[in-house]
Design a protein around this motif. Structure first.
Motif, PDB file in Angstrom:
ATOM      1  N   GLY A 137       8.179  -5.923   1.110  1.00 36.56           N
ATOM      2  CA  GLY A 137       8.022  -4.665   1.845  1.00 36.56           C
ATOM      3  C   GLY A 137       9.020  -3.628   1.388  1.00 36.56           C
ATOM      4  O   GLY A 137       9.963  -3.921   0.643  1.00 36.56           O
ATOM      5  N   GLY A 138       8.794  -2.395   1.796  1.00 35.63           N
ATOM      6  CA  GLY A 138       9.683  -1.309   1.397  1.00 35.63           C
ATOM      7  C   GLY A 138       8.998   0.031   1.492  1.00 35.63           C
ATOM      8  O   GLY A 138       8.155   0.257   2.372  1.00 35.63           O
ATOM      9  N   LEU A 139       9.321   0.921   0.577  1.00 35.68           N
ATOM     10  CA  LEU A 139       8.813   2.294   0.601  1.00 35.68           C
ATOM     11  C   LEU A 139       7.295   2.319   0.459  1.00 35.68           C
ATOM     12  O   LEU A 139       6.731   1.651  -0.400  1.00 35.68           O
ATOM     13  CB  LEU A 139       9.442   3.086  -0.546  1.00 35.68           C
ATOM     14  CG  LEU A 139       9.050   4.562  -0.653  1.00 35.68           C
ATOM     15  CD1 LEU A 139       9.715   5.361   0.452  1.00 35.68           C
ATOM     16  CD2 LEU A 139       9.436   5.116  -2.021  1.00 35.68           C
ATOM     17  N   ASP A 140       6.645   3.120   1.289  1.00 32.43           N
ATOM     18  CA  ASP A 140       5.187   3.260   1.240  1.00 32.43           C
ATOM     19  C   ASP A 140       4.820   4.430   0.328  1.00 32.43           C
ATOM     20  O   ASP A 140       5.068   5.590   0.659  1.00 32.43           O
ATOM     21  CB  ASP A 140       4.620   3.488   2.637  1.00 32.43           C
ATOM     22  CG  ASP A 140       3.107   3.335   2.675  1.00 32.43           C
ATOM     23  OD1 ASP A 140       2.483   3.394   1.599  1.00 32.43           O
ATOM     24  OD2 ASP A 140       2.551   3.161   3.775  1.00 32.43           O
ATOM     25  N   ARG A 141       4.244   4.117  -0.833  1.00 32.76           N
ATOM     26  CA  ARG A 141       3.816   5.147  -1.785  1.00 32.76           C
ATOM     27  C   ARG A 141       2.317   5.412  -1.700  1.00 32.76           C
ATOM     28  O   ARG A 141       1.752   6.090  -2.553  1.00 32.76           O
ATOM     29  CB  ARG A 141       4.174   4.722  -3.203  1.00 32.76           C
ATOM     30  CG  ARG A 141       5.660   4.902  -3.528  1.00 32.76           C
ATOM     31  CD  ARG A 141       5.992   4.346  -4.876  1.00 32.76           C
ATOM     32  NE  ARG A 141       7.234   4.902  -5.402  1.00 32.76           N
ATOM     33  CZ  ARG A 141       7.979   4.315  -6.329  1.00 32.76           C
ATOM     34  NH1 ARG A 141       7.622   3.149  -6.820  1.00 32.76           N
ATOM     35  NH2 ARG A 141       9.080   4.884  -6.769  1.00 32.76           N
ATOM     36  N   GLY A 142       1.671   4.844  -0.679  1.00 34.90           N
ATOM     37  CA  GLY A 142       0.257   5.107  -0.471  1.00 34.90           C
ATOM     38  C   GLY A 142      -0.679   4.089  -1.075  1.00 34.90           C
ATOM     39  O   GLY A 142      -1.888   4.150  -0.842  1.00 34.90           O
ATOM     40  N   ASN A 143      -0.166   3.147  -1.846  1.00 33.92           N
ATOM     41  CA  ASN A 143      -1.033   2.151  -2.469  1.00 33.92           C
ATOM     42  C   ASN A 143      -1.215   0.947  -1.555  1.00 33.92           C
ATOM     43  O   ASN A 143      -0.461   0.747  -0.590  1.00 33.92           O
ATOM     44  CB  ASN A 143      -0.428   1.687  -3.804  1.00 33.92           C
ATOM     45  CG  ASN A 143       0.959   1.102  -3.648  1.00 33.92           C
ATOM     46  OD1 ASN A 143       1.876   1.802  -3.230  1.00 33.92           O
ATOM     47  ND2 ASN A 143       1.124  -0.168  -3.985  1.00 33.92           N
ATOM     48  N   ASP A 144      -2.236   0.134  -1.860  1.00 35.33           N
ATOM     49  CA  ASP A 144      -2.366  -1.143  -1.144  1.00 35.33           C
ATOM     50  C   ASP A 144      -1.817  -2.256  -2.033  1.00 35.33           C
ATOM     51  O   ASP A 144      -1.312  -2.003  -3.122  1.00 35.33           O
ATOM     52  CB  ASP A 144      -3.816  -1.411  -0.727  1.00 35.33           C
ATOM     53  CG  ASP A 144      -4.767  -1.467  -1.924  1.00 35.33           C
ATOM     54  OD1 ASP A 144      -4.383  -2.021  -2.972  1.00 35.33           O
ATOM     55  OD2 ASP A 144      -5.897  -0.957  -1.811  1.00 35.33           O
ATOM     56  N   PHE A 145      -1.927  -3.484  -1.554  1.00 37.21           N
ATOM     57  CA  PHE A 145      -1.309  -4.611  -2.267  1.00 37.21           C
ATOM     58  C   PHE A 145      -2.309  -5.739  -2.521  1.00 37.21           C
ATOM     59  O   PHE A 145      -1.925  -6.889  -2.690  1.00 37.21           O
ATOM     60  CB  PHE A 145      -0.099  -5.113  -1.464  1.00 37.21           C
ATOM     61  CG  PHE A 145       0.955  -4.057  -1.292  1.00 37.21           C
ATOM     62  CD1 PHE A 145       1.914  -3.844  -2.257  1.00 37.21           C
ATOM     63  CD2 PHE A 145       0.954  -3.236  -0.170  1.00 37.21           C
ATOM     64  CE1 PHE A 145       2.858  -2.845  -2.128  1.00 37.21           C
ATOM     65  CE2 PHE A 145       1.913  -2.237  -0.023  1.00 37.21           C
ATOM     66  CZ  PHE A 145       2.860  -2.042  -1.005  1.00 37.21           C
ATOM     67  N   ASP A 146      -3.589  -5.368  -2.591  1.00 33.84           N
ATOM     68  CA  ASP A 146      -4.632  -6.364  -2.752  1.00 33.84           C
ATOM     69  C   ASP A 146      -4.496  -7.168  -4.038  1.00 33.84           C
ATOM     70  O   ASP A 146      -4.919  -8.325  -4.101  1.00 33.84           O
ATOM     71  CB  ASP A 146      -6.010  -5.693  -2.737  1.00 33.84           C
ATOM     72  CG  ASP A 146      -6.398  -5.191  -1.353  1.00 33.84           C
ATOM     73  OD1 ASP A 146      -5.601  -5.397  -0.418  1.00 33.84           O
ATOM     74  OD2 ASP A 146      -7.478  -4.598  -1.212  1.00 33.84           O
TER      75      ASP A 146
END
Length: 449
Positions: free
Chosen positions: A354-363
């Protein structure tokens, strides 16, 4: 350090400071150039610029005024991080002025054996391995470049009988003219830094530039498992030493009969290598090849591989506590790095992410989660990580406040034989100023269990 006269009485503009800009400015001043430094940070807030003023170097701060180019400069030395789209840099190019980075300066004054290492992944690990293998063999070796120590500073120290192992980014390699390492390594090429480079072709070309000035007396160690990379360096004049982790090579570096080999002759047994992960085999093969070409004995290579547990914050072994192994991979600021880390282990794993949200997903992590028994999530992306882990079939998912809490939670649920892996797949800036700070907190917490 070589005596180099070509900069005497030459007007040089150094654009951008930080460590490399300061070192380049001081070296050019020492070599007799008329140096002007330009940095965007205001002088009142700029300690580096103030220190250069004290050395008698002209400093212009607060912006990058294009009008500077009217002052008759003959050369621009650019901080690697400044893009070529910067109006001042673009203006210099339009005027036909040479624009270089400080590694070119380092090359001109260097008298040691130069080993240059580039690639998308594995540069720092490979650089560190080569430097340690040469040192283990009783020779003096310096690690420099993108690894954190400025190359043109190190080149002033290295003697003719020494070795300088330089980690090189694509940003640095775009600014070379005559730079030519005796041994060059390209670990691999993947799509990256396209926000800086205008295309994938430009990025690959920048990496391949490491070999453009090599001769037949030099060596290029390159990843044969990537046909597009082999094509990119097909016009090299250097002696090519390929490496492969997928097939034994009669000529080159490869895996054969449970050992890393050179021309199918064993160098070290895989069972005696402590650095985890199949992805690190690329780095190990390349490093062993460069070391052998530098005259390093097999014994010295074996000794380093039996002790080297990883570069700090890059799948770094921290501690074995109650039969649980803890690894710090805080440098994993994207999913590509976390996939490599997860792929390194085949035992039950507790993943801290987890950490900074850059708008991408993690699929794209889902296929790599098969050994993850628990996911402990934190930071801005905690909800996204929870969703990903749930769809991957992870049985235990816990949300915590930060990395310290994650390490403590992991220690509470880990069982003998498990791996606890901090591999966030995100930048740190939502909670920590750097990935190093994030990793150091994890290390400190694990060491106090």
């Amino acid at each position: 350090m070589k005596t180099y006269k070509a900069y005497e009485n030459k007007k040089v503009l150094v654009v951008g400071l930080a460590k490399s800009g300061v070192a380049a400015s001081l070296l050019l001043h020492k070599l007799g150039a008329f140096v002007t430094v330009n940095d965007w940070k205001p002088l009142s807030e700029n300690r580096e610029a103030q220190s250069l003023l004290d050395q008698g170097i002209k400093v212009i701060c607060g912006s990058h005024p294009v009008e500077l180019l009217d002052e008759g400069f003959e050369l621009i030395v650019k901080n690697p991080g400044i893009p070529y789209s910067n109006p001042l840099i673009q203006g210099a190019i339009d005027k036909g002025l040479p624009v270089i980075t400080e590694v070119e300066l380092a090359y001109h004054i260097n008298e040691s054996t130069l080993i240059g290492i580039t690639g998308t992944n594995g540069k720092t690990t490979t650089t560190t391995l080569v430097q340690q293998m040469i040192e283990q063999d009783g020779k003096t070796s310096y690690a420099a470049g993108n690894i954190g120590t400025v190359a043109c500073e190190v080149a002033q120290l290295a003697k003719a009988e020494d070795y300088m192992v330089v980690e090189l980014s694509s940003f640095q390699l775009m600014g070379i003219q005559s730079f030519a390492p005796h041994i060059a390594i390209i670990t691999n090429i993947y799509e990256a830094h396209l926000d800086y480079h205008r295309s994938l072709h430009e990025y690959v070309s920048a990496k391949a530039a490491i070999t453009k000035n090599q001769t037949a007396a030099d060596y290029l160690i390159v990843n044969q498992d990537q046909p597009e990379l082999m094509e990119a360096v097909s016009d090299t004049k250097a002696t090519v030493i390929p490496f492969s982790v997928t097939e034994p090579l009669e000529k080159g570096l490869s895996i054969h009969q449970g050992a890393i080999c050179y021309n199918l002759e064993p160098i070290a047994k895989l069972s005696e290598i402590v650095l985890p992960g199949s992805h690190n085999l690329e780095n190990i093969l390349a490093a062993a090849g460069a070391s052998l070409l530098s005259g390093v004995s097999k014994d010295s290579i074996q000794q380093v591989l039996a002790e080297f547990g990883g570069v700090r914050h890059r799948t770094q072994f921290v501690r074995d506590f109650n039969g649980v192994k803890y690894y710090n991979d805080s440098k994993a600021t994207n999913t590509l790095a976390t996939k490599s880390a997860l792929n390194a282990f085949s035992v039950p794993t507790i993943l801290l992410c987890g950490g900074l949200d850059r708008g991408n997903d993690f699929d794209d992590l889902i296929p790599y989660m098969k050994n993850v028994k628990a996911a402990i999530v934190f930071g801005e992306t905690a909800a996204k990580m929870t969703d990903m882990a749930s769809r991957a079939g992870v049985e235990l998912i816990k949300k915590v406040e930060d990395v310290k809490a994650a390490a403590l939670e992991a220690s509470a649920i880990a069982q003998k034989g498990d791996i606890v892996l901090l591999s966030p797949a995100c930048a740190s800036w939502d909670q920590y100023p750097t990935f190093e700070v994030r990793g150091d907190i994890f290390i400190e917490t694990v060491n106090t269990l």
